[in-house]
Every structure is written in structure tokens, then in C-alpha cells.
Scaffold this active site. Sequence first.
Site, short mmCIF file in Angstrom:
data_model
loop_
_atom_site.label_atom_id
_atom_site.label_comp_id
_atom_site.label_asym_id
_atom_site.label_seq_id
_atom_site.Cartn_x
_atom_site.Cartn_y
_atom_site.Cartn_z
N CYS A 15 0.83 -1.21 0.00
CA CYS A 15 0.00 0.00 0.00
C CYS A 15 0.86 1.26 0.00
O CYS A 15 2.06 1.21 0.27
CB CYS A 15 -0.93 0.01 1.21
SG CYS A 15 -0.05 0.18 2.78
N CYS A 18 2.51 2.00 3.31
CA CYS A 18 3.66 1.11 3.55
C CYS A 18 4.86 1.60 2.75
O CYS A 18 6.00 1.56 3.23
CB CYS A 18 3.32 -0.32 3.13
SG CYS A 18 1.89 -0.97 3.97
N ASP A 396 1.94 19.23 -37.55
CA ASP A 396 2.89 19.44 -38.64
C ASP A 396 2.26 18.78 -39.87
O ASP A 396 1.54 17.79 -39.72
CB ASP A 396 4.23 18.80 -38.28
CG ASP A 396 5.20 18.83 -39.45
OD1 ASP A 396 5.34 19.89 -40.07
OD2 ASP A 396 5.80 17.77 -39.74
#
Length: 702
Positions: A15, A18, A396
Site C-alpha cells: 500500500c 507502507c 505538422d
Amino acid sequence: MTEEKNVYRLQGLSCTNCAAKFEKNIRNIQTVEDVQLNFGASKLTVHGEATIEQLEDAGAFDGIKVVPEKQKVQEKKDPFWKKRENQTTFISAVFLLLGYFFSTVYGEESIQTILTFGVSIIIGGYSLIKVGLLNLTKLQFDMKTLMTIAVVGAAIIGEWGEGAVVVFLFAISEALESYSMDKARQSIRTLMDIAPNTAMIKRGKNEYEIAVEDIQIGDVMILKPGQKVAMDGEVIHGQSSINQASITGESVPVLKMIGDEVFAGTLNEEGSLEVRVTKRVEDTTISKIIHLVEEAQAEKAPSQQFVDKFAKYYTPSILLISFLVALFPPLFLGGEWNEWIYRGLAVLVVGCPCALVISTPVAIVTAIGNAARNGVLIKGGIHLEETGRLKVVAFDKTGTLTKGTPEVTSVVSLSEMNNLEILQVSASIEKFSQHPLASAILKEAKKEKIELLPVDDFQSITGKGAKATIGDQLIYIGSPNLFRETMSLSSSIEDQVKEQQLDGKTVMLLGTEHEVKGFIAVADQVRDSSFSVIKKLHKLGIQKTIMLTGDNQSTGSAIGRQLELTDVRAELMPEDKLSVIKSLREDYGKVAMIGDGVNDAPALASATVGIAMGGAGTDTALETADIALMADDLEKLPYTIALSRKTLNIIFQNVAFALGLKVLALLLIIPGWLTLWMAIFADMGATLIVVLNSLRLIRTKY
């Protein structure tokens, strides 16, 4: 003296909290100078000295395993029920149910009920409470600290059953979060498994199977039908169709012949090839893609930065509110201690920022991984979000909206010479020219199987054309301006030239000093996909599509009409394109520039989002652009914008839902309707829904 730097891959990182704690623990190692932890990619970079044992000790609280990046490790995939934490959760659930059975038979305050709920809490919440109490001694208030206070508090006031339910639901929430992040990270693992680890190398007359790390530039790689390409290289013998979908997202195999480039991770479909290796394993296109995708997932998007900053102040605020709810009514309003402590604990649980913190990274990681699998390289969450907010797309012309290779569209005789003779004489002279239009004429002559004439005294006339002697006659070929210098063109010829130019074609006249013999019209053909792409962009809500070109206004306008572009800016030098992009940003805010990543580098850099076409094999495109379309395929542009917009919507939904549910749950506390288990269920439900909502991005198709 250079600072030591080591990169590791992590297993078991569950997590975001953590990850933050793990990173902080590593910083506390005295010999470590700096550390960067990439949660999305499960990757760790350590500056300084640290052994693997020290790093694993720093992550012991979450069972994190550390493996050097270059070490090949087959990650062990345990079935869901074989994981220790899931087994303890299951045993905890059994005792939880047993506790409710005993409470029905013997009563809620019986010794059997309390002991059974207590065992459920200890088995299911041992690791949670251990970490939570340790955090509490250090005044670190993360998710596990809040949960520990809630469980211990519930036990103290005699709500053993509620405490056991909190432990069980929290364990389920953690398991689901870990599973979902693993699913999101799978996109990188898929990329890493694309290229084989060994290749058949021919040295002298012998063939050896060699690990890719030991292959040298210049080695000759043998490819048989059905084999994957292990290294980037150039075909030196044979021809075959190569499926490049893993790199470029192209569904149709590409024919590769001598001199063509092949990429590691692509599939040789039918023929046998010999390929000279041109890049080391760490420099291959797939290695660069993996590296850039991992870097992209590490970079925090603006929304994630906001959520992280918000959560930093949000968690202490929830703790303070919980404290006030538990103490204020009993102390000053005569409330029951047990009742208000219980409500305070419910505030603590429901206020847990888990769903909020994970709301953005899961969406970003999933979207970037999905794009990479479809041949679109997005180099960071910030570029993903900016793409979702685009209002203007500037293109372009050459090689982007058009094929970039001029073709002859018509040959017209204005004299006794027929069309084939006009083409023959033109091609004979242009054989000596380096101009792109010359290659179009030679290509047409080859198609018509025309034999070229001998030419003497060829001379290029800069910016205008060329002249040469054929037989005993001096022949000119070039722009109308070249002929206007020596003669007055008839109104008929001027009208025909103007008509061709209005259709977007370049006209090259052929003739002597005194007479025009005929002309050839050449045009850079518009890509088949360009029109549908422009329509899709307008449907997606792009306000303005604009073409920037160095061509004359007539040619630019003709293509603009054909593609139904909003605007065309012609006769632009590179610095002019830069000025146009700057003015568009001032007027509209979010502007994308799409080009080939070489000629348009200043404009790409100046745009909100720079998008390069044909990134595969082009280092410049990968380096200069914010997004690279790996295939030379404009169709990927609407997909990229649609994916980005969907990601923005999902992030907004996640944050709104996570906060909305918490506000609703907090309001339920006022009349006392919110129980502890309802609070944890609301938090777990929010986390689960946020994660599942983010994983919808996996299914976004090109």
C-alpha cells in the site's frame, strides 16, 4: 568520486502508506544518501550503500522482499488462499462467527464470547496492532495507527465484537488493495516478459544460444519462423513479416527486408532472418519503453500531488475530531463516556484516508500501462492529465497529416511531346537531383518502365530547379518562377498552374529557354486516416485543429479544406511554428503539437503536450516529446486523448466518492447511527469501489 547508485525491484509492497514508511526507514540507514521509491512500478533506487539485508529489515513490517534489478527472478505466485495473511484472516473470521454464536447462546458479556472475539482480534490483527502500537510510540499517525486505536479502544469499552469485525474487514480491505495494485502493475510485467532472455548467435560457422546480457553489438542473430526477436538490429539476410504489435501497437505484420530495422520483443512470423545486433540489451527500444513507463508511473500527477498534500493535513484533523467527539460531550454536556468514546472510534475508522490516497495512483498506473500496450508512450501522469484537458491540436503537415513522400499526380504536355516523353526527359534530368520532388518523378518513371536518356552538363539552380543538355538541346525543369525569368508565360499556362496549386499540388515546368513543353504536378498525399482522425478529435471536444506547414498558402489551404481543419498556417519557418504555438497557448490554454519529433522540436517543447509520431527506433522522438506514438499511425491520437479524458473523469469520480462517503458517514455519527463495523465497511467499500473503478481503464481499447 561518483556516488554509488543501485536499483532494486520489490515484491510484497502492498500500500501507499507502507511505501512511504519503507522509504523513510531506508533514509534512516546512515550509509544511504538518498532514496526514491516508485510505488507504481514496485521499484527502488538507493543512492549510497545498503545491503539487501538492511533494505529487507527496513521493509520487514510489510514483508517486503528486495531483488537487484538485473537479477532474473521468477516471482513466486501463491494462490490467494495460500498467502499467510489471507490464512490468518480466514481463521480470524471463523473465530468471529464463533464469537457471535457464543454471544447469542451465553450473552455478549460472557467469558466465552469475550475470549473468542479476543482470539479473533489477536489472530487477524496481530501484525496490524504490532505496527500500530509501534507507530503510536513514535507519534506516526497513519492508517494502521488509526485502526489500532479503534480496535484497542473498542476492547477497552467492552465492544469486543465490534473490534473483531474491524480487524476482519480491515484485513479484507488490505488484501483487496494489494490484489488490485498487483493487477495494475501487471502492465509493466507484461512488457518486461515480451523479449526473450536468450538468442541464437552465429559466430564464424558455429551457432550458440547466448543470454542477451552477453550479446555484443555486431553479433549476428539467427531468427527462425515463430521466434521472438531478442535484440534490436538490422536485417542482413532474408526477408519475413514481423508482428510489431508489442512495440508499436500495429495489428498488421510489417515486411522486413535487408537493411530494415527490427525490434526486440517483436515476433518473426514466416521467414528466416539473419540480423546484425545494433544495440546492447539495456538500450533496446523495449528496454527504453519499460524504463520510461516506470519513470512515468513514479512521477506524481497534479491531482495526486493535491491528494497527497490534502491527506497530510486530513489525517491529523480526523484524529483531532475523533478526540473531541470522544471527550467533549461527556466532559461538558453530560454524555455517556462509553457511548461517545465509541462514536469517537467510529470517526477514527471512517475517517481513514485509504480510499482517498489510492484514488489517483491506481488510475494513473493503469492508464499509462494500457497506453504502453497499445503503442503509446506517455511519459508521466502530468502529461496524461494535460492531454485530457486539451482544447487545441496543432499538426505538422509533412509526415504527420500527409505521408511525407511526394507522388506524381499528373503529367501534362503543352507541345508536340507526348506525356510519356515529358516524364522521360524530366526523370532523365532529375536523376542527378537530390530534391524530394525529383524522387517522386523518378519513382513514376520506374513505375511506367521508362528508359532514361543520356544527360550532359547537369546543373542545379538553387531553390528553382535544374538544367541539363539532352542531345544538342538545353532543357530546363523547375518552378514557374524559373521560366518567368526568361519568358512570359501564356495566360493558359498560368491558369493551369494556378488551378493545380489551388488543389495543393506543386507544379514543375519542363521546357527550353523560349518554350514550355509541359509540366508535372506533384503532391504529398494525405494519409488515408487523417480525415477520420480530425473528425474524431472534434467529436471528443477539441475546439480547434490547426495545420502548421512551410508549404505555400495554396497547398496548405487545399489540404485544410480536404481534411476540414479549423485553421491552416502556411509558409512557416521553424521559429514561426514556435510563435504560433505560443500565441495559441495564450488564447486557448491547453495546446498539443504533433510532429515527427526532429524538425519540430522547438514547437513540441513549447506546447502544453508535445506528441511525436513514429517513436519506435527514433531516440529523438522518445527524448523530446511528452508522448510518443510508437507506430507511424495518427489513429492513436484520438485513442490517447480519449484515454486521458476517461482517466481524468475516473480520478474525479474516485476523489468525489471517497470524500462524499466519508462526509455521509460522519453525518450518521451525530444521531449515533454509525457503528464501528459500518464505519470500517464504509472505508473498505470506498477503497474497493475506487480501485475497481480505476481498473476499468484496463479495458479501454484502441
